[in-house]
Design a protein around this motif. Sequence first.
Motif, mmCIF file in Angstrom:
data_model
loop_
_atom_site.group_PDB
_atom_site.id
_atom_site.type_symbol
_atom_site.label_atom_id
_atom_site.label_comp_id
_atom_site.label_asym_id
_atom_site.label_seq_id
_atom_site.Cartn_x
_atom_site.Cartn_y
_atom_site.Cartn_z
ATOM 1 N N GLU A 33 0.829 -1.206 0.000
ATOM 2 C CA GLU A 33 0.000 0.000 0.000
ATOM 3 C C GLU A 33 0.864 1.258 0.000
ATOM 4 O OE1 GLU A 33 -3.767 0.637 2.456
ATOM 5 O OE2 GLU A 33 -2.357 2.018 3.440
ATOM 6 N N VAL A 34 0.510 2.186 -0.889
ATOM 7 C CA VAL A 34 1.124 3.506 -0.909
ATOM 8 C C VAL A 34 -0.004 4.490 -0.611
ATOM 9 C CG1 VAL A 34 2.247 5.262 -2.331
ATOM 10 C CG2 VAL A 34 2.935 2.860 -2.528
ATOM 11 N N ALA A 35 0.073 5.134 0.551
ATOM 12 C CA ALA A 35 -0.980 6.047 0.979
ATOM 13 C C ALA A 35 -0.477 7.486 0.937
ATOM 14 C CB ALA A 35 -1.445 5.699 2.395
ATOM 15 N N GLU A 36 -1.161 8.298 0.157
ATOM 16 C CA GLU A 36 -0.838 9.724 0.071
ATOM 17 C C GLU A 36 -1.687 10.454 1.104
ATOM 18 O OE1 GLU A 36 -1.565 13.510 -2.940
ATOM 19 O OE2 GLU A 36 -2.375 11.539 -3.446
ATOM 20 N N VAL A 37 -1.036 11.054 2.092
ATOM 21 C CA VAL A 37 -1.738 11.835 3.113
ATOM 22 C C VAL A 37 -1.698 13.287 2.653
ATOM 23 C CG1 VAL A 37 -1.862 12.449 5.556
ATOM 24 C CG2 VAL A 37 -0.969 10.193 4.887
ATOM 25 N N PHE A 38 -2.885 13.881 2.487
ATOM 26 C CA PHE A 38 -2.962 15.215 1.887
ATOM 27 C C PHE A 38 -4.034 16.066 2.565
ATOM 28 C CE2 PHE A 38 -6.514 13.102 0.024
ATOM 29 C CZ PHE A 38 -7.434 14.107 -0.250
ATOM 30 N N ASP A 61 0.500 -3.935 -10.599
ATOM 31 C CA ASP A 61 -0.806 -4.327 -10.054
ATOM 32 C C ASP A 61 -0.791 -4.583 -8.551
ATOM 33 O OD1 ASP A 61 -1.861 -4.112 -12.553
ATOM 34 O OD2 ASP A 61 -1.784 -6.255 -12.998
ATOM 35 N N TYR A 62 0.348 -5.021 -8.025
ATOM 36 C CA TYR A 62 0.390 -5.358 -6.592
ATOM 37 C C TYR A 62 0.530 -4.119 -5.695
ATOM 38 C CZ TYR A 62 5.489 -4.869 -6.999
ATOM 39 O OH TYR A 62 6.745 -4.384 -7.224
ATOM 40 N N VAL A 63 0.664 -2.949 -6.295
ATOM 41 C CA VAL A 63 0.756 -1.715 -5.501
ATOM 42 C C VAL A 63 -0.640 -1.097 -5.393
ATOM 43 C CG1 VAL A 63 1.754 0.596 -5.348
ATOM 44 C CG2 VAL A 63 3.145 -1.302 -6.181
ATOM 45 N N ASN A 64 -1.076 -0.870 -4.168
ATOM 46 C CA ASN A 64 -2.398 -0.279 -3.912
ATOM 47 C C ASN A 64 -2.206 1.183 -3.522
ATOM 48 O OD1 ASN A 64 -3.537 -2.957 -4.090
ATOM 49 N ND2 ASN A 64 -2.750 -3.294 -2.026
ATOM 50 N N TYR A 65 -2.579 2.081 -4.420
ATOM 51 C CA TYR A 65 -2.440 3.520 -4.155
ATOM 52 C C TYR A 65 -3.741 4.039 -3.553
ATOM 53 C CZ TYR A 65 -2.471 8.522 -5.318
ATOM 54 O OH TYR A 65 -2.599 9.886 -5.271
ATOM 55 N N VAL A 66 -3.664 4.624 -2.374
ATOM 56 C CA VAL A 66 -4.846 5.174 -1.702
ATOM 57 C C VAL A 66 -4.571 6.613 -1.273
ATOM 58 C CG1 VAL A 66 -5.663 2.908 -0.882
ATOM 59 C CG2 VAL A 66 -4.175 4.275 0.585
ATOM 60 N N LYS A 67 -5.646 7.366 -1.110
ATOM 61 C CA LYS A 67 -5.541 8.749 -0.641
ATOM 62 C C LYS A 67 -6.136 8.822 0.761
ATOM 63 C CE LYS A 67 -6.349 10.675 -5.273
ATOM 64 N NZ LYS A 67 -6.917 9.564 -6.029
ATOM 65 N N ILE A 68 -5.460 9.537 1.640
ATOM 66 C CA ILE A 68 -5.966 9.752 2.998
ATOM 67 C C ILE A 68 -5.995 11.252 3.261
ATOM 68 C CG2 ILE A 68 -5.626 9.344 5.465
ATOM 69 C CD1 ILE A 68 -4.043 6.830 4.761
ATOM 70 N N LEU A 187 11.168 1.791 -1.599
ATOM 71 C CA LEU A 187 10.522 1.108 -0.479
ATOM 72 C C LEU A 187 9.529 0.046 -0.957
ATOM 73 C CD1 LEU A 187 10.043 4.181 1.883
ATOM 74 C CD2 LEU A 187 11.635 2.260 2.202
ATOM 75 N N ILE A 188 8.864 0.310 -2.071
ATOM 76 C CA ILE A 188 7.957 -0.694 -2.648
ATOM 77 C C ILE A 188 8.764 -1.934 -3.021
ATOM 78 C CG2 ILE A 188 6.556 -1.264 -4.683
ATOM 79 C CD1 ILE A 188 5.611 1.695 -4.648
#
Length: 197
Positions: A33-38, A61-68, A187-188
């Motif tokens: 998971e890659v979470a962008e905190v904004f 495909d195995y990287v899950n990009y989410v926004k927080i 890091l990924i």
Amino acid sequence: MFVAQAHAQSFEEGRHYVALDTPVRTATESGVEVAEVFWYGCPHCYSFKPLIESWAEDIPDYVNYVKIPAALGASWEPHAKAFYALEAMGELDKVHDALFDALAGERRQLNSGEALADFVSEYGVDGEAFLKNYNSFGVNARMQQAQAKVRGARVTGTPTVLVNGKYRVTASMAGSQEAVLEVVDYLIEKESAEPSE
């Protein structure tokens, strides 16, 4: 771009990124998971947005990009709640860019549910339905969950990127907004190379 850059240089923990003492939960069990905190009102997030969106187009495909959306202060809370209300309605894509333009670009004062409802209705979102979601238990619960994750990761400013709930990366540590994404790629790769539990 993705793997080649990650190999190009090595990044040091404590210098280019921080390993969290206590990892925070990720939204999914599998992948990285890659979470962008904004925050919608943050000028740095506003300039980082096109960089991370372009980066997200090429991720494996195995990287899950989410926004927080962060609520690091009371004045940020309405914007975080707006994000979750729009997400619950399936209308986030319609207004996400416009909220950035209005809050970070134009510095508009959209600091209440009502002001935000009027704003989103200009983009074809039902203002009444938005307010109902904005004030709902579900949206409040999602926001509280997100803020617990933000606090747990010791995020003190935006934009911040969290990788797999274990690492925190900021432009001041990485050296630039572009370098943030190089550290994230590194890091990924590090996370995907480690055997999973």
